[in-house]
Design a protein around this motif. Structure first.
Motif, PDB file in Angstrom:
ATOM      1  N   GLN A 110     -47.095 -12.149 -21.873  1.00  0.00           N
ATOM      2  CA  GLN A 110     -45.821 -12.594 -22.451  1.00  0.00           C
ATOM      3  C   GLN A 110     -44.729 -11.543 -22.242  1.00  0.00           C
ATOM      4  O   GLN A 110     -43.604 -11.878 -21.897  1.00  0.00           O
ATOM      5  CB  GLN A 110     -46.009 -12.883 -23.934  1.00  0.00           C
ATOM      6  N   LYS A 111     -45.044 -10.278 -22.439  1.00  0.00           N
ATOM      7  CA  LYS A 111     -44.047  -9.216 -22.277  1.00  0.00           C
ATOM      8  C   LYS A 111     -43.656  -9.037 -20.812  1.00  0.00           C
ATOM      9  O   LYS A 111     -42.504  -8.750 -20.504  1.00  0.00           O
ATOM     10  CB  LYS A 111     -44.569  -7.910 -22.873  1.00  0.00           C
ATOM     11  N   ILE A 112     -44.597  -9.209 -19.905  1.00  0.00           N
ATOM     12  CA  ILE A 112     -44.289  -9.117 -18.474  1.00  0.00           C
ATOM     13  C   ILE A 112     -43.349 -10.252 -18.080  1.00  0.00           C
ATOM     14  O   ILE A 112     -42.352 -10.039 -17.382  1.00  0.00           O
ATOM     15  CB  ILE A 112     -45.575  -9.137 -17.628  1.00  0.00           C
ATOM     16  N   SER A 113     -43.635 -11.464 -18.551  1.00  0.00           N
ATOM     17  CA  SER A 113     -42.776 -12.614 -18.247  1.00  0.00           C
ATOM     18  C   SER A 113     -41.381 -12.433 -18.836  1.00  0.00           C
ATOM     19  O   SER A 113     -40.379 -12.787 -18.204  1.00  0.00           O
ATOM     20  CB  SER A 113     -43.400 -13.901 -18.781  1.00  0.00           C
ATOM     21  N   GLU A 148     -48.988  -2.515  -8.132  1.00  0.00           N
ATOM     22  CA  GLU A 148     -48.715  -3.434  -7.026  1.00  0.00           C
ATOM     23  C   GLU A 148     -48.559  -4.871  -7.529  1.00  0.00           C
ATOM     24  O   GLU A 148     -47.694  -5.606  -7.065  1.00  0.00           O
ATOM     25  CB  GLU A 148     -49.826  -3.368  -5.972  1.00  0.00           C
ATOM     26  N   VAL A 149     -49.395  -5.264  -8.471  1.00  0.00           N
ATOM     27  CA  VAL A 149     -49.298  -6.612  -9.042  1.00  0.00           C
ATOM     28  C   VAL A 149     -47.976  -6.757  -9.796  1.00  0.00           C
ATOM     29  O   VAL A 149     -47.293  -7.784  -9.687  1.00  0.00           O
ATOM     30  CB  VAL A 149     -50.511  -6.914  -9.957  1.00  0.00           C
ATOM     31  N   LEU A 150     -47.584  -5.742 -10.545  1.00  0.00           N
ATOM     32  CA  LEU A 150     -46.318  -5.795 -11.281  1.00  0.00           C
ATOM     33  C   LEU A 150     -45.124  -5.893 -10.333  1.00  0.00           C
ATOM     34  O   LEU A 150     -44.169  -6.630 -10.601  1.00  0.00           O
ATOM     35  CB  LEU A 150     -46.174  -4.578 -12.196  1.00  0.00           C
ATOM     36  N   VAL A 151     -45.157  -5.161  -9.247  1.00  0.00           N
ATOM     37  CA  VAL A 151     -44.092  -5.237  -8.236  1.00  0.00           C
ATOM     38  C   VAL A 151     -43.960  -6.672  -7.740  1.00  0.00           C
ATOM     39  O   VAL A 151     -42.860  -7.203  -7.630  1.00  0.00           O
ATOM     40  CB  VAL A 151     -44.367  -4.255  -7.065  1.00  0.00           C
ATOM     41  N   GLY A 152     -45.086  -7.307  -7.462  1.00  0.00           N
ATOM     42  CA  GLY A 152     -45.062  -8.697  -7.013  1.00  0.00           C
ATOM     43  C   GLY A 152     -44.560  -9.647  -8.088  1.00  0.00           C
ATOM     44  O   GLY A 152     -43.752 -10.533  -7.822  1.00  0.00           O
ATOM     45  N   ARG A 153     -45.039  -9.467  -9.308  1.00  0.00           N
ATOM     46  CA  ARG A 153     -44.631 -10.350 -10.409  1.00  0.00           C
ATOM     47  C   ARG A 153     -43.139 -10.268 -10.686  1.00  0.00           C
ATOM     48  O   ARG A 153     -42.495 -11.258 -11.014  1.00  0.00           O
ATOM     49  CB  ARG A 153     -45.377  -9.986 -11.701  1.00  0.00           C
ATOM     50  N   LEU A 154     -42.569  -9.069 -10.571  1.00  0.00           N
ATOM     51  CA  LEU A 154     -41.133  -8.887 -10.818  1.00  0.00           C
ATOM     52  C   LEU A 154     -40.276  -9.309  -9.631  1.00  0.00           C
ATOM     53  O   LEU A 154     -39.064  -9.403  -9.746  1.00  0.00           O
ATOM     54  CB  LEU A 154     -40.833  -7.429 -11.177  1.00  0.00           C
ATOM     55  N   GLY A 155     -40.897  -9.529  -8.482  1.00  0.00           N
ATOM     56  CA  GLY A 155     -40.146  -9.935  -7.297  1.00  0.00           C
ATOM     57  C   GLY A 155     -39.372  -8.797  -6.660  1.00  0.00           C
ATOM     58  O   GLY A 155     -38.388  -9.027  -5.949  1.00  0.00           O
TER      59      GLY A 155
END
Length: 180
Positions: free
Chosen positions: A98-101, A138-145
């Motif tokens: 939820q916080k990442i989104s 790396e996953v966070l970089v992708g999720r944030l675009g």
């Protein structure tokens, strides 16, 4: 920290998604070298409903750090839209989906605005990166675009690397009258 807030001075807003109050207060205080930020704005004065500001000297530049809690995003847009933005910081708590989104939504909102043009560098500070089940950098970089930013300079660091991240941000920050 000075008195009145000058809208002519370039600022570095610290933006968050919803639910990141404790980490935001901790990171902003660390950015300011342990000093309290000066509260201002229209909220009731709590940490989650008032903006605050403080100067930090890093990398030969003064950065005016503007702490903009999630609850103040609309106020920031409405009342401080004409501010010159020299750099921006996105605080991301990686311990929940939820916080990442929420952080992704805040980033999408602000990077689409004219004042946050592609010349404005972005520092993403990840809190809770060592939590069990937290996604990799790396996953966070992708999720944030972040890889979709063609011309925006960006860097991801964790809370323990904050000083190094701020030095990078100051070196990349848009030039303003306070450079030395």
């Amino acid at each position: 920290m000075g008195g009145a807030f000058s809208r002519k001075r370039a600022c570095t807003p610290v933006l968050t998604g919803e639910g990141c109050n404790e980490a935001r207060v901790r990171v902003v205080r660390a950015m300011l070298g342990g000093r309290e930020a000066q509260k201002f704005g229209m909220g009731g004065g709590g940490d989650d409903d008032s903006m605050s500001k403080g100067d930090v000297w890093v990398g030969g530049k003064y950065l005016l750090v503007l702490d903009v809690p999630h609850a103040c995003h609309d106020m920031f847009v409405e009342h401080f839209y004409e501010l010159s933005v020299q750099a921006m910081v996105l605080l991301l708590e990686a311990d929940s989906e939820q916080k990442i989104s929420a952080a992704q939504a805040a980033l999408d909102r602000f990077t689409g605005m004219e004042q946050f043009s592609s010349r404005v560098p972005l520092l993403v500070v990840v809190c809770g990166a060592d939590a069990v089940g937290a996604p990799s950098r790396e996953v966070l970089v992708g999720r944030l675009g972040l890889l979709n930013f063609i011309s925006r300079r960006w860097k991801v660091c964790d809370e323990g690397e904050l000083q190094r991240g701020l030095e990078w941000l100051a070196s990349e920050a848009a030039v303003d009258v306070h450079d030395i």
